[in-house]
Write a protein that holds these residues in place. Structure first.
Motif, PDB file in Angstrom:
ATOM      1  N   ILE A 178      72.672  46.718   2.637  1.00 30.12           N
ATOM      2  CA  ILE A 178      72.684  45.648   3.645  1.00 30.12           C
ATOM      3  C   ILE A 178      71.514  44.698   3.416  1.00 30.12           C
ATOM      4  CG2 ILE A 178      72.401  45.184   6.111  1.00 30.12           C
ATOM      5  CD1 ILE A 178      73.875  47.864   6.613  1.00 30.12           C
ATOM      6  N   ARG A 179      70.363  45.233   3.065  1.00 29.97           N
ATOM      7  CA  ARG A 179      69.192  44.389   2.818  1.00 29.97           C
ATOM      8  C   ARG A 179      69.473  43.372   1.706  1.00 29.97           C
ATOM      9  NH1 ARG A 179      63.852  47.073   0.392  1.00 29.97           N
ATOM     10  NH2 ARG A 179      65.338  47.248  -1.340  1.00 29.97           N
ATOM     11  N   ALA A 180      70.223  43.809   0.679  1.00 22.04           N
ATOM     12  CA  ALA A 180      70.527  42.912  -0.430  1.00 22.04           C
ATOM     13  C   ALA A 180      71.432  41.759  -0.003  1.00 22.04           C
ATOM     14  CB  ALA A 180      71.179  43.701  -1.561  1.00 22.04           C
ATOM     15  N   LEU A 181      72.141  41.929   1.119  1.00 24.14           N
ATOM     16  CA  LEU A 181      73.074  40.891   1.569  1.00 24.14           C
ATOM     17  C   LEU A 181      72.473  39.934   2.589  1.00 24.14           C
ATOM     18  CD1 LEU A 181      76.304  43.061   2.120  1.00 24.14           C
ATOM     19  CD2 LEU A 181      75.882  41.455   0.247  1.00 24.14           C
ATOM     20  N   VAL A 182      71.337  40.277   3.140  1.00 24.26           N
ATOM     21  CA  VAL A 182      70.792  39.514   4.273  1.00 24.26           C
ATOM     22  C   VAL A 182      70.646  38.026   3.951  1.00 24.26           C
ATOM     23  CG1 VAL A 182      68.728  39.180   5.701  1.00 24.26           C
ATOM     24  CG2 VAL A 182      69.646  41.486   5.343  1.00 24.26           C
ATOM     25  N   LEU A 183      70.141  37.706   2.783  1.00 22.44           N
ATOM     26  CA  LEU A 183      69.926  36.296   2.430  1.00 22.44           C
ATOM     27  C   LEU A 183      71.166  35.639   1.832  1.00 22.44           C
ATOM     28  CD1 LEU A 183      66.325  36.490   0.934  1.00 22.44           C
ATOM     29  CD2 LEU A 183      67.010  35.711   3.209  1.00 22.44           C
ATOM     30  N   GLU A 184      71.869  36.376   0.969  1.00 22.66           N
ATOM     31  CA  GLU A 184      73.001  35.786   0.266  1.00 22.66           C
ATOM     32  C   GLU A 184      74.266  35.732   1.117  1.00 22.66           C
ATOM     33  OE1 GLU A 184      73.577  37.844  -3.372  1.00 22.66           O
ATOM     34  OE2 GLU A 184      71.568  37.438  -4.138  1.00 22.66           O
ATOM     35  N   GLU A 185      74.573  36.801   1.829  1.00 21.99           N
ATOM     36  CA  GLU A 185      75.805  36.856   2.641  1.00 21.99           C
ATOM     37  C   GLU A 185      75.473  37.449   4.011  1.00 21.99           C
ATOM     38  OE1 GLU A 185      79.574  37.770   0.417  1.00 21.99           O
ATOM     39  OE2 GLU A 185      78.139  38.696  -0.980  1.00 21.99           O
ATOM     40  N   PRO A 186      74.858  36.652   4.872  1.00 19.36           N
ATOM     41  CA  PRO A 186      74.407  37.165   6.176  1.00 19.36           C
ATOM     42  C   PRO A 186      75.537  37.711   7.055  1.00 19.36           C
ATOM     43  CG  PRO A 186      74.244  34.757   6.076  1.00 19.36           C
ATOM     44  CD  PRO A 186      74.517  35.229   4.690  1.00 19.36           C
ATOM     45  N   ASN A 187      76.751  37.113   6.955  1.00 19.49           N
ATOM     46  CA  ASN A 187      77.868  37.616   7.764  1.00 19.49           C
ATOM     47  C   ASN A 187      78.250  39.041   7.362  1.00 19.49           C
ATOM     48  OD1 ASN A 187      78.087  35.293   9.301  1.00 19.49           O
ATOM     49  ND2 ASN A 187      79.539  34.325   7.882  1.00 19.49           N
ATOM     50  N   LYS A 188      78.285  39.277   6.045  1.00 17.04           N
ATOM     51  CA  LYS A 188      78.575  40.631   5.569  1.00 17.04           C
ATOM     52  C   LYS A 188      77.471  41.595   5.975  1.00 17.04           C
ATOM     53  CE  LYS A 188      81.605  39.910   1.586  1.00 17.04           C
ATOM     54  NZ  LYS A 188      81.777  40.172   0.117  1.00 17.04           N
ATOM     55  N   GLU A 228      80.179  51.547   1.785  1.00 18.60           N
ATOM     56  CA  GLU A 228      80.095  51.908   0.375  1.00 18.60           C
ATOM     57  C   GLU A 228      80.651  50.793  -0.518  1.00 18.60           C
ATOM     58  OE1 GLU A 228      78.080  53.903  -0.270  1.00 18.60           O
ATOM     59  OE2 GLU A 228      78.606  55.996  -0.107  1.00 18.60           O
ATOM     60  N   LYS A 229      81.602  50.033   0.009  1.00 18.87           N
ATOM     61  CA  LYS A 229      82.150  48.914  -0.788  1.00 18.87           C
ATOM     62  C   LYS A 229      81.118  47.814  -0.991  1.00 18.87           C
ATOM     63  CE  LYS A 229      87.130  49.381  -0.106  1.00 18.87           C
ATOM     64  NZ  LYS A 229      88.365  48.745   0.394  1.00 18.87           N
ATOM     65  N   ILE A 230      80.143  47.754  -0.082  1.00 18.70           N
ATOM     66  CA  ILE A 230      79.061  46.791  -0.293  1.00 18.70           C
ATOM     67  C   ILE A 230      78.306  47.157  -1.564  1.00 18.70           C
ATOM     68  CG2 ILE A 230      76.892  45.901   0.647  1.00 18.70           C
ATOM     69  CD1 ILE A 230      77.999  46.395   3.446  1.00 18.70           C
ATOM     70  N   ARG A 231      78.122  48.455  -1.783  1.00 19.45           N
ATOM     71  CA  ARG A 231      77.410  48.923  -2.969  1.00 19.45           C
ATOM     72  C   ARG A 231      78.262  48.811  -4.228  1.00 19.45           C
ATOM     73  NH1 ARG A 231      75.745  54.866  -2.275  1.00 19.45           N
ATOM     74  NH2 ARG A 231      74.826  54.451  -4.333  1.00 19.45           N
ATOM     75  N   TYR A 232      79.503  49.308  -4.135  1.00 22.03           N
ATOM     76  CA  TYR A 232      80.321  49.450  -5.344  1.00 22.03           C
ATOM     77  C   TYR A 232      81.259  48.270  -5.589  1.00 22.03           C
ATOM     78  CZ  TYR A 232      78.712  54.280  -5.320  1.00 22.03           C
ATOM     79  OH  TYR A 232      77.930  55.396  -5.344  1.00 22.03           O
ATOM     80  N   GLU A 233      81.481  47.461  -4.568  1.00 24.18           N
ATOM     81  CA  GLU A 233      82.357  46.295  -4.668  1.00 24.18           C
ATOM     82  C   GLU A 233      83.727  46.704  -5.245  1.00 24.18           C
ATOM     83  OE1 GLU A 233      79.990  43.512  -6.892  1.00 24.18           O
ATOM     84  OE2 GLU A 233      78.906  42.880  -5.093  1.00 24.18           O
ATOM     85  N   GLU A 234      84.149  46.063  -6.347  1.00 24.01           N
ATOM     86  CA  GLU A 234      85.478  46.323  -6.888  1.00 24.01           C
ATOM     87  C   GLU A 234      85.577  47.672  -7.606  1.00 24.01           C
ATOM     88  OE1 GLU A 234      88.046  44.481  -6.220  1.00 24.01           O
ATOM     89  OE2 GLU A 234      86.689  43.235  -5.018  1.00 24.01           O
ATOM     90  N   ARG A 235      84.453  48.327  -7.834  1.00 23.01           N
ATOM     91  CA  ARG A 235      84.494  49.642  -8.488  1.00 23.01           C
ATOM     92  C   ARG A 235      85.124  50.695  -7.589  1.00 23.01           C
ATOM     93  NH1 ARG A 235      78.935  51.667 -10.218  1.00 23.01           N
ATOM     94  NH2 ARG A 235      80.265  53.411 -10.906  1.00 23.01           N
ATOM     95  N   LEU A 236      85.160  50.440  -6.285  1.00 27.39           N
ATOM     96  CA  LEU A 236      85.704  51.409  -5.332  1.00 27.39           C
ATOM     97  C   LEU A 236      87.023  50.891  -4.776  1.00 27.39           C
ATOM     98  CD1 LEU A 236      85.565  53.925  -3.543  1.00 27.39           C
ATOM     99  CD2 LEU A 236      84.115  52.640  -1.957  1.00 27.39           C
ATOM    100  N   GLN A 237      88.116  51.601  -5.077  1.00 34.09           N
ATOM    101  CA  GLN A 237      89.444  51.279  -4.552  1.00 34.09           C
ATOM    102  C   GLN A 237      89.844  52.363  -3.552  1.00 34.09           C
ATOM    103  OE1 GLN A 237      91.044  48.422  -5.502  1.00 34.09           O
ATOM    104  NE2 GLN A 237      89.172  48.005  -6.695  1.00 34.09           N
ATOM    105  N   THR A 238      90.388  51.956  -2.426  1.00 36.94           N
ATOM    106  CA  THR A 238      90.746  52.931  -1.382  1.00 36.94           C
ATOM    107  C   THR A 238      92.199  52.736  -0.954  1.00 36.94           C
ATOM    108  OG1 THR A 238      90.021  51.476   0.430  1.00 36.94           O
ATOM    109  CG2 THR A 238      88.384  52.980  -0.514  1.00 36.94           C
ATOM    110  N   LYS A 239      92.786  53.833  -0.493  1.00 39.81           N
ATOM    111  CA  LYS A 239      94.159  53.806   0.002  1.00 39.81           C
ATOM    112  C   LYS A 239      94.305  54.894   1.062  1.00 39.81           C
ATOM    113  CE  LYS A 239      98.990  54.433  -1.371  1.00 39.81           C
ATOM    114  NZ  LYS A 239      99.919  54.761  -2.483  1.00 39.81           N
ATOM    115  N   CYS A 240      94.983  54.557   2.153  1.00 40.97           N
ATOM    116  CA  CYS A 240      95.211  55.525   3.230  1.00 40.97           C
ATOM    117  C   CYS A 240      96.709  55.583   3.553  1.00 40.97           C
ATOM    118  CB  CYS A 240      94.436  55.146   4.497  1.00 40.97           C
ATOM    119  SG  CYS A 240      92.643  55.303   4.329  1.00 40.97           S
ATOM    120  N   ASP A 241      97.206  56.783   3.655  1.00 38.02           N
ATOM    121  CA  ASP A 241      98.609  57.012   4.029  1.00 38.02           C
ATOM    122  C   ASP A 241      98.603  58.028   5.175  1.00 38.02           C
ATOM    123  OD1 ASP A 241     101.309  57.304   4.227  1.00 38.02           O
ATOM    124  OD2 ASP A 241     101.562  58.391   2.331  1.00 38.02           O
ATOM    125  N   ILE A 242      98.553  57.505   6.396  1.00 37.69           N
ATOM    126  CA  ILE A 242      98.338  58.345   7.574  1.00 37.69           C
ATOM    127  C   ILE A 242      99.628  58.442   8.386  1.00 37.69           C
ATOM    128  CG2 ILE A 242      96.926  58.732   9.616  1.00 37.69           C
ATOM    129  CD1 ILE A 242      95.381  58.731   6.950  1.00 37.69           C
TER     130      ILE A 242
END
Length: 352
Positions: A178-188, A228-242
């Protein structure tokens, strides 16, 4: 009927039945008129009142001085003394009362005393015997209940400790992201703070609850994966089938978060390019089935031991505390690049 009412009912009914049956025996031996019958009924009332009173006094003494905890030899001796004393008092009351309609003056005094004592010892002895056996059974039942309560308390305390140990360490990584996003993408960054706040709230609530609905647990997973997607970005793909019918079923709080965290740490984080996490739930054979699939490998012994580290063992322990042997948990290599974890939980109740 409450236990106190039942006690007095059986006390009065038992002594009444015994002394009324004793009158019927007299009828077979002596002819009685109406006056004698009235006198006998008066004797019955006196005897019932005396029997109830004396045995109740014995019960009060028995409970007050905790005779149930005495060595068996001392208990038997005291009970025999009580039987003798109660029998002696009943005989002392009955012999004078019977003079009115039975010619006992012509009888041998010693034989008469022995006869009365033998006849009256039987009901008194049976009463004391039944009460002592009942007290032993009740004491055993109370000890069993206390043992169950103690075990439940210990298990709950242990489960709270286990829940407390599961959650905190991912917070540091999330804060750094989150700290890495504060200046570049404050909304995120703002969304990340909200999600982290939700996770911390869930963590606190988990220490006060034994179970939560699957819907609540999945909301925690959603916040966790978003962070976790903030850290891994596109490296992390998720899917839920509930399956919708599973959302209200109760599950241990933060359990899935621990397994998902384990999947990222030992799967996605080690993947060379990208990794995935898939969560699926359904009902099978009356059990809730939760499947978590993720990128990873368990083929090496070292990797298997690492993947079955603190989080996995902690989860197993929590499930054992909550469900005993009524659950299934396994983690295995589904294919060359995919690890599969399966949990089967009994459907105890649902949140409407």
């Amino acid at each position: 009927m409450g236990s106190k009412k039942a006690y007095w009912f059986y006390q009065i009914a038992g002594w009444s039945i015994y002394f009324i049956s004793d009158i019927l025996n007299y009828f077979t031996l002596y002819p009685f008129g109406f006056d004698e019958l009235n006198h006998l009924m008066g004797n019955v009332m006196v005897n019932v009142a005396t029997g109830v009173s004396l045995t109740h006094i014995f019960r009060l003494i028995f409970k007050h001085y905790h005779w149930i905890k005495l060595p068996i030899g001392q208990l038997i001796l005291r009970c025999l003394i009580v039987v003798f004393l109660i029998t002696f008092i009943l005989a002392a009351i009955n012999i004078p009362m019977d003079r009115a309609f039975i010619n006992i003056n012509s009888m041998n005094a010693a034989l008469l005393d022995i006869s009365y004592h033998i006849n009256l010892t039987k009901p008194v002895f049976m009463w004391v015997l039944v009460y002592v056996f009942y007290s032993f059974a009740n004491e055993s039942r109370v000890k069993d209940i206390e043992k169950v309560k103690l075990e439940s308390s210990v298990k709950e305390s242990e489960a709270k400790v286990l829940r407390a140990q599961m959650n905190p360490h991912f917070v540091f990584n999330a804060l750094n992201s989150i700290r890495a996003l504060v200046l570049e993408e404050p909304n995120k960054a703002m969304n990340g703070i909200t999600q982290l706040s939700n996770l911390l709230r869930s963590s606190l609530i988990s220490n006060r609850k034994t179970t939560v609905s699957l819907k609540e647990e999945l909301k925690t997973i959603e916040d966790y994966l978003s962070l976790e997607k903030i850290r891994y970005e596109e490296r992390l793909q998720t899917k839920c089938d509930i399956a919708p019918q599973t959302l209200g079923i109760q599950v241990p709080p933060m359990m899935l978060q621990t397994l998902v965290e384990n999947a990222i740490k030992h799967g996605v984080q080690k993947a060379l390019r990208w990794g995935f996490i898939e969560i699926k739930t359904y009902i099978e054979n009356g059990m809730l089935v939760i499947v978590i699939r993720n990128t990873g490998q368990l083929h090496a012994e070292k990797s298997l031991n690492e993947s079955s580290g603190f989080g996995i063992e902690n989860t197993k322990r929590r499930l054992q505390l909550l469900y005993g042997n009524d659950y299934q948990f396994k983690i295995f290599q589904e294919d060359k690049l995919t690890v599969r974890a399966e949990i089967h939980l009994p459907i105890e109740n649902k949140v409407i």
